[in-house]
Scaffold this motif. Structure first.
Motif, PDB file in Angstrom:
ATOM      1  N   ARG A  40       0.451  -1.282  -0.219  1.00 26.76           N
ATOM      2  CA  ARG A  40      -0.561   0.295  -0.370  1.00 26.76           C
ATOM      3  C   ARG A  40       0.798   1.010  -0.173  1.00 26.76           C
ATOM      4  NH1 ARG A  40      -3.033   0.627   4.803  1.00 26.76           N
ATOM      5  NH2 ARG A  40      -3.560   2.251   4.276  1.00 26.76           N
ATOM      6  N   GLY A 114      -6.118   4.565   3.112  1.00 30.17           N
ATOM      7  CA  GLY A 114      -7.186   4.073   3.271  1.00 30.17           C
ATOM      8  C   GLY A 114      -8.473   3.640   2.725  1.00 30.17           C
ATOM      9  N   ALA A 117      -9.908   1.653  -0.019  1.00 25.69           N
ATOM     10  CA  ALA A 117      -9.373   0.952  -0.165  1.00 25.69           C
ATOM     11  C   ALA A 117      -9.475   0.012  -1.996  1.00 25.69           C
ATOM     12  CB  ALA A 117      -8.298   0.650   0.512  1.00 25.69           C
ATOM     13  N   ALA A 162      -8.122  -2.259   2.844  1.00 25.92           N
ATOM     14  CA  ALA A 162      -6.544  -2.539   3.548  1.00 25.92           C
ATOM     15  C   ALA A 162      -7.233  -2.281   4.727  1.00 25.92           C
ATOM     16  CB  ALA A 162      -7.093  -0.739   3.094  1.00 25.92           C
ATOM     17  N   SER A 166      -5.428   2.148   8.335  1.00 27.81           N
ATOM     18  CA  SER A 166      -6.570   2.736   7.458  1.00 27.81           C
ATOM     19  C   SER A 166      -7.689   3.355   7.904  1.00 27.81           C
ATOM     20  CB  SER A 166      -6.830   1.040   6.168  1.00 27.81           C
ATOM     21  OG  SER A 166      -7.631   0.812   6.572  1.00 27.81           O
TER      22      SER A 166
END
Length: 179
Positions: A40, A114, A117, A162, A166
């Motif tokens: 991420r 996030g 996501a 996520a 997040s």
């Protein structure tokens, strides 16, 4: 009866671990929960940077000239997998360039924070897919082209979302507390 039993994380409704009071989660559990976080961060930073790089380069949005989106599209038109997609972008190269740049920026920010996501990952995958089928399609051997790698990197985030650090996880926990 709501409020009894264990949830998927192995804790009961009061938040104590099923294995025993005070026993912390194992390293494997923590690693599993945070496994997608490095991906991420990498994809988020990369896409934010790519979007900002395009938005701050005035020459990028021109229909012609060195480093312009128009020049790039003309160069890859005949070797792309879907020339009609390039033709569509060539109708308004500046608008297409802004769409890509803003899309990359939004996808990158959504991924880093996030927030939504999976939707951000879908956007990243679609951007990467379109760039692979147009700009880097002719790269040989295929593994030298980075757009296919980015497409594959978005898929775990698309599937997994996520979970850690997040906005999605924060909002989900807030919804659970309200119920």
């Amino acid at each position: 009866m709501q409020g009894y039993g264990t949830n998927v994380r192995g804790t009961n409704v009061r938040g104590t671990n099923v294995r025993g009071l005070g026993e912390s989660r194992g390293l494997k559990d923590l690693a599993r929960e945070h496994a997608l976080l490095p991906l991420r961060i990498f994809l988020g930073v990369t896409f934010v940077y790519a979007g900002l790089d395009k938005l701050t380069d005035s020459g990028f949005f021109r229909a012609s000239g060195a480093g312009s989106i128009g020049e790039t599209l003309h160069a890859v038109r005949d070797s792309s997998a879907i020339p009609a997609l390039v033709d569509l972008a060539l109708k308004s190269p500046g608008a297409f360039g802004y769409a890509i740049a803003i899309g990359e920026l939004l996808v990158g920010l959504g991924t880093l924070v996030g927030l939504w996501a999976r939707l951000a990952a879908l956007g990243g995958a679609l951007i990467s897919l379109s760039l692979w089928l147009t700009v880097s399609w002719q790269v040989s051997p295929y593994y030298f082209g980075n757009d296919l790698v980015y497409l594959m990197a978005w898929l775990p985030l698309l599937l997994g979302g996520a979970a850690a650090f997040s906005a999605d996880a924060f909002l989900a926990s807030r919804r659970r507390r309200i119920r």
